[in-house]
Design an enzyme around this catalytic site. Structure first.
Site, short mmCIF file in Angstrom:
data_model
loop_
_atom_site.label_atom_id
_atom_site.label_comp_id
_atom_site.label_asym_id
_atom_site.label_seq_id
_atom_site.Cartn_x
_atom_site.Cartn_y
_atom_site.Cartn_z
N ASP A 84 0.82 -1.21 0.00
CA ASP A 84 0.00 0.00 0.00
C ASP A 84 0.86 1.27 0.00
OD1 ASP A 84 -2.38 1.40 0.01
OD2 ASP A 84 -2.58 1.37 2.18
N HIS A 114 2.58 3.54 -8.93
CA HIS A 114 2.35 2.13 -9.26
C HIS A 114 3.53 1.57 -10.05
CE1 HIS A 114 -1.55 2.38 -7.56
NE2 HIS A 114 -2.08 3.12 -8.51
N LEU A 127 10.33 -20.85 -3.98
CA LEU A 127 9.30 -19.95 -3.44
C LEU A 127 7.99 -20.03 -4.23
CD1 LEU A 127 8.70 -17.30 -1.63
CD2 LEU A 127 9.27 -16.05 -3.71
C1 IPE Z 1 -5.43 -2.56 -0.27
O1 IPE Z 1 -5.06 -1.24 -0.45
C2 IPE Z 1 -5.39 -3.30 -1.57
C3 IPE Z 1 -4.06 -3.51 -2.15
C4 IPE Z 1 -2.93 -3.17 -1.62
C5 IPE Z 1 -4.04 -4.17 -3.43
P1 IPE Z 1 -6.15 -0.08 -0.65
O2 IPE Z 1 -5.39 1.17 -0.76
O3 IPE Z 1 -7.07 -0.42 -1.74
O4 IPE Z 1 -6.94 -0.15 0.73
P2 IPE Z 1 -7.86 0.94 1.43
O5 IPE Z 1 -8.89 1.33 0.42
O6 IPE Z 1 -7.01 2.09 1.81
O7 IPE Z 1 -8.42 0.23 2.62
C1 IPE Z 2 -1.42 0.33 -3.41
O1 IPE Z 2 -1.22 1.69 -3.40
C2 IPE Z 2 -1.67 -0.23 -4.78
C3 IPE Z 2 -3.06 -0.68 -5.00
C4 IPE Z 2 -4.01 -0.65 -4.14
C5 IPE Z 2 -3.36 -1.22 -6.33
P1 IPE Z 2 -2.44 2.71 -3.46
O2 IPE Z 2 -2.79 2.96 -4.87
O3 IPE Z 2 -3.54 2.26 -2.59
O4 IPE Z 2 -1.77 4.01 -2.86
P2 IPE Z 2 -2.39 4.98 -1.75
O5 IPE Z 2 -2.77 4.12 -0.58
O6 IPE Z 2 -3.57 5.64 -2.36
O7 IPE Z 2 -1.29 5.91 -1.42
MG MG Z 3 -3.99 2.49 -0.64
#
Ligand code: IPE
Ligand code: IPE
Ligand code: MG
Length: 267
Positions: free
Chosen positions: A26, A43, A137
């Site tokens: 995240d 990303h 793995l």
């Molecule tokens: C969780 O992250 C999903 C992934 C890392 C793929 P999100 O960024 O979507 O989660 P929330 O919405 O903050 O809970």
């Molecule tokens: C995690 O990073 C990647 C996915 C959920 C696909 P985010 O895109 O959720 O990044 P933040 O949390 O908004 O910073």
């Molecule tokens: Mg996120």
């Protein structure tokens, strides 16, 4: 055998290594925003980090690495962001599969793949096939994954089996439920790591993480280096996993070679 030198660097005995590490990757969007760049830039960098973490997990001798790449709820993001993430997933698999093969990595995917494009589904199937003879793995990627949907799918399948008379109601136990989840056959995660400082599970492995240890890394995913990974593993090594028992019972179980604490897990 993985090179022991890297494990020694961890300063964790092999017996204290988690078998299965699951990661909620995240913070990509915030990482990019902090740099004045669009979210998709984060990303892209996040995908680069995956390469390093997968290699490191294999070298330390971790058995399973589950990466939460895209959740059920992430389908609700703006279309262009969803498109970029899907493109990056394809790009990663296409570019990395030979290297994963060289590293003896096995490949699995969990989630509702019916929502993915035919080309991504094809690529996933090809990658699984290419890596199917490997023994290192297990890289398990959660794509279009939501734990509630996974549990619901499992319940429907079990209901069908009962209706068809192949399973009796009495045969439904925790092990049977586990065997109908996408993660069937994998050990439960010992350690769940979430980057970015958020303290929530976001619909990830709800059943399987019943007794996982949690580690919340204060860095965004693109900054989750090997060193950050090592910190998480070292933290894990210092935890006492009691599985509902007392410390004294755990000590007794650990000193008794016939009953390890692992053996006290329910699933
Ligand atoms: C969780 O992250 C999903 C992934 C890392 C793929 P999100 O960024 O979507 O989660 P929330 O919405 O903050 O809970
Ligand atoms: C995690 O990073 C990647 C996915 C959920 C696909 P985010 O895109 O959720 O990044 P933040 O949390 O908004 O910073
Ligand atoms: Mg996120």
């Amino acid at each position: 055998m993985p090179p022991l030198g890297l494990t020694t660097l961890l300063n964790v005995p092999r017996s204290s290594l988690p078998r299965h590490v699951a990661m909620i990757m995240d913070g990509n969007g915030r990482w990019a925003k902090q740099r004045g760049r669009p979210r998709v830039f984060g990303h892209k960098y996040g995908a680069e980090r995956v390469r390093e973490i997968v290699e490191q997990a294999g070298q330390w001798g971790i058995e399973v690495l589950t990466l939460y790449a895209f959740s059920d709820e992430n389908w609700n993001r703006p279309l262009d962001e969803v498109g970029v993430i899907m493109h990056l997933l394809e790009h990663y698999l296409r570019k990395e599969r030979d290297e994963l093969n060289r590293q003896n990595v096995q490949f699995r995917v969990i989630g509702d793949l019916s929502r993915l494009s035919p080309s991504l589904r094809k690529l996933i199937a090809e990658t699984k096939e290419l890596l199917s003879a490997n023994s290192g793995l297990i890289l398990n990627v959660a794509i279009s994954y939501g734990a509630r949907a996974e549990i619901t799918r499992a319940m429907k399948m079990i209901a069908s089996e009962v209706a068809a008379g192949r399973i009796s109601k009495e045969q439904i136990d925790q092990q049977l439920v586990s065997s109908f989840l996408d993660t069937a056959g994998l050990p439960d995660p010992d350690l769940v790591i979430r980057t970015s400082g958020e303290l929530r599970i976001s619909n990830f492995l709800l059943w399987q993480s019943a007794y996982s240890e949690f580690y919340f890394a204060p860095v965004m995913w693109p900054d989750f280096t090997r060193d950050e990974f090592a910190k998480a593993i070292q933290h894990f090594g210092s935890r006492e996993r009691r599985f509902g028992m007392t410390s004294a019972q755990v000590a007794q179980a650990n000193s008794d070679s016939s009953t390890s604490v692992e053996g006290l897990r329910t699933c």
